[in-house]
Write a protein that holds these residues in place. Structure first.
Motif, short mmCIF file in Angstrom:
data_model
loop_
_atom_site.label_atom_id
_atom_site.label_comp_id
_atom_site.label_asym_id
_atom_site.label_seq_id
_atom_site.Cartn_x
_atom_site.Cartn_y
_atom_site.Cartn_z
N GLN A 79 0.82 -4.45 4.11
CA GLN A 79 1.34 -3.82 5.54
C GLN A 79 0.71 -2.81 6.08
OE1 GLN A 79 2.63 -3.10 2.53
NE2 GLN A 79 3.10 -0.86 2.86
N GLY A 80 -0.18 -2.16 5.32
CA GLY A 80 -0.77 -1.15 5.82
C GLY A 80 -0.22 0.28 5.53
N THR A 81 -1.06 1.33 5.64
CA THR A 81 -0.84 2.49 5.34
C THR A 81 -1.56 3.42 6.43
OG1 THR A 81 -0.30 4.50 3.70
CG2 THR A 81 -2.08 3.16 3.21
N GLN A 82 -0.88 4.51 7.01
CA GLN A 82 -1.51 5.31 7.89
C GLN A 82 -2.13 6.45 7.40
OE1 GLN A 82 -1.75 5.01 11.55
NE2 GLN A 82 -3.19 6.54 11.39
N VAL A 83 -3.57 6.77 7.63
CA VAL A 83 -4.25 7.87 7.30
C VAL A 83 -4.79 8.59 8.46
CG1 VAL A 83 -6.26 8.62 6.18
CG2 VAL A 83 -5.18 6.82 5.06
N GLU A 134 0.83 -1.19 0.06
CA GLU A 134 -0.04 -0.06 -0.11
C GLU A 134 0.89 1.30 -0.04
OE1 GLU A 134 -2.08 -3.00 2.77
OE2 GLU A 134 0.13 -2.46 2.38
N SER A 135 0.31 2.34 -0.44
CA SER A 135 0.88 3.48 -0.45
C SER A 135 -0.10 4.66 -0.82
CB SER A 135 1.93 3.67 -1.57
OG SER A 135 1.41 3.40 -3.00
N GLY A 136 0.22 6.11 -0.41
CA GLY A 136 -0.60 7.02 -0.50
C GLY A 136 -1.14 7.79 0.93
N GLY A 137 -1.00 7.00 1.96
CA GLY A 137 -1.41 7.61 3.15
C GLY A 137 -0.50 8.89 3.60
N ASP A 150 -12.20 8.77 9.91
CA ASP A 150 -11.86 8.01 8.89
C ASP A 150 -10.08 7.80 9.29
OD1 ASP A 150 -13.44 9.88 6.53
OD2 ASP A 150 -13.84 8.06 7.17
N THR A 151 -9.68 8.37 10.17
CA THR A 151 -8.19 8.09 10.78
C THR A 151 -7.99 6.65 11.07
OG1 THR A 151 -7.83 10.42 11.59
CG2 THR A 151 -6.59 8.69 12.53
N ALA A 152 -7.23 5.97 10.55
CA ALA A 152 -7.05 4.50 10.59
C ALA A 152 -5.77 4.31 10.12
CB ALA A 152 -8.15 3.79 10.36
#
Length: 117
Positions: A109-113, A6-9, A90-92
């Motif tokens: 692996q996840g991306t933080q927003v 994932e990317s873009g957070g 939406d923070t997660a």
């Protein structure tokens, strides 16, 4: 080796937009249902959106309907999540998942927003 990245957070103000990407490698992307989940500390991971093999089947969580859009590009082995009108709730950490009806599943692996002023 099958992988999702994932990317873009990032950090965005309320009302803003972000576009998440999830790039797949090591497996046949077009043969998998793709989905986005999110998780905050202390809570279970929740489904945000899901898209079928060709993109003709799409569903959203009620909390994001009308604001988020899931899409996929099978030529680029990538699934996207366009997030508009973002709210603090939406923070997660956002995760993408690939799955098949055989029970095979793989997670990124996840991306933080973070949505905050």
């Amino acid at each position: 080796q099958a992988q999702l990245a994932e990317s873009g957070g990032g950090l965005v103000q309320p009302g803003g937009s972000l576009r998440l990407s999830c790039a797949a490698s090591g497996f046949t992307f077009s043969s998998n249902v793709m989905s986005w989940y999110r998780q905050v500390p202390g809570k279970e991971r929740e489904l945000v959106a899901i898209i079928g093999y060709t993109g003709s089947y799409i569903e959203y969580a009620d909390s994001v309907k009308g604001r988020f859009t899931i899409s996929r590009d099978n030529a680029k082995n990538t699934v996207y999540l366009q997030m508009n009108s973002l709210k603090s709730e939406d923070t997660a950490v956002y995760y993408c998942k690939a799955s098949r009806n055989t029970g095979w599943v793989i997670w990124g692996q996840g991306t933080q927003v973070t949505v905050s002023s």
